[in-house]
Design an enzyme around this catalytic site. Sequence first.
Site, PDB file in Angstrom:
ATOM      1  N   TYR A 172      -3.685   9.716   2.450  1.00 37.86           N
ATOM      2  CA  TYR A 172      -3.403   8.639   1.496  1.00 37.86           C
ATOM      3  C   TYR A 172      -4.708   7.994   1.009  1.00 37.86           C
ATOM      4  O   TYR A 172      -4.934   7.827  -0.198  1.00 37.86           O
ATOM      5  CB  TYR A 172      -2.500   7.591   2.151  1.00 37.86           C
ATOM      6  CG  TYR A 172      -2.188   6.418   1.250  1.00 37.86           C
ATOM      7  CD1 TYR A 172      -1.266   6.548   0.210  1.00 37.86           C
ATOM      8  CD2 TYR A 172      -2.821   5.187   1.422  1.00 37.86           C
ATOM      9  CE1 TYR A 172      -0.990   5.473  -0.626  1.00 37.86           C
ATOM     10  CE2 TYR A 172      -2.543   4.107   0.599  1.00 37.86           C
ATOM     11  CZ  TYR A 172      -1.620   4.252  -0.424  1.00 37.86           C
ATOM     12  OH  TYR A 172      -1.353   3.196  -1.257  1.00 37.86           O
ATOM     13  N   SER A 174      -5.911   1.398  -4.381  1.00 40.26           N
ATOM     14  CA  SER A 174      -5.640   0.713  -3.113  1.00 40.26           C
ATOM     15  C   SER A 174      -6.959   0.359  -2.443  1.00 40.26           C
ATOM     16  O   SER A 174      -7.970   1.045  -2.644  1.00 40.26           O
ATOM     17  CB  SER A 174      -4.846   1.635  -2.187  1.00 40.26           C
ATOM     18  OG  SER A 174      -4.850   1.130  -0.869  1.00 40.26           O
TER      19      SER A 174
HETATM   20  N1  LIG Z   1       2.553  -1.810  -0.670  1.00 40.03           N
HETATM   21  C1  LIG Z   1       1.263  -1.826  -0.369  1.00 40.03           C
HETATM   22  O1  LIG Z   1       0.849  -2.413   0.645  1.00 40.03           O
HETATM   23  C2  LIG Z   1       0.288  -1.178  -1.261  1.00 40.03           C
HETATM   24  C3  LIG Z   1       0.661  -0.319  -2.282  1.00 40.03           C
HETATM   25  N2  LIG Z   1      -0.284   0.234  -3.071  1.00 40.03           N
HETATM   26  C4  LIG Z   1       0.073   1.095  -4.201  1.00 40.03           C
HETATM   27  O2  LIG Z   1       0.879   0.351  -5.105  1.00 40.03           O
HETATM   28  C5  LIG Z   1       1.682   1.229  -5.883  1.00 40.03           C
HETATM   29  C6  LIG Z   1       3.107   0.719  -5.909  1.00 40.03           C
HETATM   30  O3  LIG Z   1       3.637   0.824  -4.604  1.00 40.03           O
HETATM   31  P1  LIG Z   1       4.652  -0.234  -4.012  1.00 40.03           P
HETATM   32  O4  LIG Z   1       5.278  -0.978  -5.109  1.00 40.03           O
HETATM   33  O5  LIG Z   1       3.953  -0.962  -2.926  1.00 40.03           O
HETATM   34  O6  LIG Z   1       5.668   0.760  -3.298  1.00 40.03           O
HETATM   35  P2  LIG Z   1       7.188   1.103  -3.572  1.00 40.03           P
HETATM   36  O7  LIG Z   1       7.513   2.152  -2.576  1.00 40.03           O
HETATM   37  O8  LIG Z   1       8.005  -0.137  -3.609  1.00 40.03           O
HETATM   38  O9  LIG Z   1       7.169   1.719  -5.040  1.00 40.03           O
HETATM   39  C7  LIG Z   1       6.715   3.006  -5.315  1.00 40.03           C
HETATM   40  C8  LIG Z   1       7.227   3.395  -6.675  1.00 40.03           C
HETATM   41  O10 LIG Z   1       6.785   4.723  -6.977  1.00 40.03           O
HETATM   42  C9  LIG Z   1       7.906   5.503  -7.370  1.00 40.03           C
HETATM   43  N3  LIG Z   1       7.743   6.893  -6.983  1.00 40.03           N
HETATM   44  C10 LIG Z   1       7.552   7.389  -5.734  1.00 40.03           C
HETATM   45  N4  LIG Z   1       7.502   8.727  -5.776  1.00 40.03           N
HETATM   46  C11 LIG Z   1       7.665   9.081  -7.082  1.00 40.03           C
HETATM   47  C12 LIG Z   1       7.703  10.314  -7.763  1.00 40.03           C
HETATM   48  N5  LIG Z   1       7.551  11.483  -7.108  1.00 40.03           N
HETATM   49  N6  LIG Z   1       7.883  10.324  -9.113  1.00 40.03           N
HETATM   50  C13 LIG Z   1       8.037   9.144  -9.776  1.00 40.03           C
HETATM   51  N7  LIG Z   1       7.992   7.951  -9.186  1.00 40.03           N
HETATM   52  C14 LIG Z   1       7.815   7.908  -7.850  1.00 40.03           C
HETATM   53  C15 LIG Z   1       9.087   4.874  -6.612  1.00 40.03           C
HETATM   54  O11 LIG Z   1      10.308   5.139  -7.287  1.00 40.03           O
HETATM   55  P3  LIG Z   1      11.381   6.271  -6.914  1.00 40.03           P
HETATM   56  O12 LIG Z   1      11.429   6.339  -5.422  1.00 40.03           O
HETATM   57  O13 LIG Z   1      12.615   5.746  -7.559  1.00 40.03           O
HETATM   58  O14 LIG Z   1      10.863   7.506  -7.560  1.00 40.03           O
HETATM   59  C16 LIG Z   1       8.743   3.408  -6.737  1.00 40.03           C
HETATM   60  O15 LIG Z   1       9.192   2.908  -7.967  1.00 40.03           O
HETATM   61  C17 LIG Z   1       1.503   2.608  -5.252  1.00 40.03           C
HETATM   62  O16 LIG Z   1       0.594   3.348  -6.018  1.00 40.03           O
HETATM   63  C18 LIG Z   1       0.916   2.297  -3.887  1.00 40.03           C
HETATM   64  O17 LIG Z   1       0.172   3.372  -3.382  1.00 40.03           O
HETATM   65  C19 LIG Z   1      -1.621  -0.052  -2.931  1.00 40.03           C
HETATM   66  C20 LIG Z   1      -2.031  -0.891  -1.954  1.00 40.03           C
HETATM   67  C21 LIG Z   1      -1.121  -1.504  -1.034  1.00 40.03           C
HETATM   68  N1  LIG Z   2       0.120   1.420   1.038  1.00 39.25           N
HETATM   69  C1  LIG Z   2      -0.833   0.694   1.609  1.00 39.25           C
HETATM   70  C2  LIG Z   2      -0.780   0.545   3.009  1.00 39.25           C
HETATM   71  O1  LIG Z   2       0.071   0.914   3.678  1.00 39.25           O
HETATM   72  C3  LIG Z   2      -2.211   0.663   1.076  1.00 39.25           C
HETATM   73  O2  LIG Z   2      -2.454   1.201   0.023  1.00 39.25           O
HETATM   74  O3  LIG Z   2      -3.064   0.052   1.721  1.00 39.25           O
END
Ligand SMILES: NC(=O)C1=CN([C@@H]2O[C@H](COP(=O)(O)OP(=O)(O)OC[C@H]3O[C@@H](n4cnc5c(N)ncnc54)[C@H](OP(=O)(O)O)[C@@H]3O)[C@@H](O)[C@H]2O)C=CC1
Ligand SMILES: N[C@@H](C=O)C(=O)O
Length: 262
Positions: free
Chosen positions: A152, A139
Amino acid sequence: MDIAIITGASSGLGREFARHIADRYQRLDEIWLIARRHERLEVLASELAPSTHTALRVVPLDLADSSSYGRLGKLLADAKPVIRVLVNNAGYEREGLLRDMRPADMLAMIDLNVKGVTMVNRVFLPYMSRGSFEIVTGSVSAFAPMPWQAVYGASKAYVRSLVFAIREEEHPRGVNIMLLSPGNMDTEMNVRGSGGGKIGMLPYLDLAGTVKRSLSLAERGCGEYTPMTFYKAYRLLAKLVPSTLMARFTRLNSGGANGRGL
Ligand SMILES: NC(=O)C1=CN([C@@H]2O[C@H](COP(=O)(O)OP(=O)(O)OC[C@H]3O[C@@H](n4cnc5c(N)ncnc54)[C@H](OP(=O)(O)O)[C@@H]3O)[C@@H](O)[C@H]2O)C=CC1
Ligand SMILES: N[C@@H](C=O)C(=O)O
């Protein structure tokens, strides 16, 4: 048997990766979809099935739970696959003043973003070989300390350091590991317009474009991808400015004294 594995495939970026991987790598034997929500994974698998010859395997697991790593190890020992593509993407985010946060939320971030991401590497890397690649989702929150997202941001800084170290370990045997550092994405984690803070006013990425570019860069051996000039400039700024000053700057962007969404 050649396979791809996507963690966090049940929503957001991971689901988008699954769609693109099924379309782009038609010669794979299987794609393993990992997340906790079984039904979501089943829906995705049935959505993808008509347009690919690749078998889709739904693997419902909690990657924050240490017992999952042994279960994955057993699945791998039985299937003996070559993992061609690994997307180590599952992540969890909660924010707030550290002194007020629910301990369970803080531990959930550490258990998934630090322990889970690390153990996914430990479990899967031995099954990757020359030409295989991994994309790890970090991130932009890793670039500088993030008040109100302290845990985070620190968990993603850990991911960044981990990736650059193991990338060097894997390079001699031809396995590429790339860190993807996205900024805002409109997913369940960060629904556009839902937060009150200034971070929500920063640009949002196009999910499909981010995934396509990530796959083509990782295939070609790239080590780091930060989509969008805006976030690349932020990465550069964070490299040049001392962390204590950057934290003051990110604090303002997090909503000032009250923090984001608080
Ligand atoms: N959205 C944003 O602005 C940003 C996101 N990110 C990163 O991108 C990645 C994807 O996130 P994003 O798609 O945005 O978020 P979502 O919340 O849409 O997706 C997160 C995914 O992680 C899975 N997950 C969460 N907890 C667990 C667990 N304990 N075991 C297995 N799977 C798990 C969820 O599935 P389930 O709940 O079914 O387990 C889901 O499929 C993450 O690493 C996030 O930190 C980075 C920068 C910005
Ligand atoms: N999950 C995001 C913000 O909320 C990030 O990674 O920046």
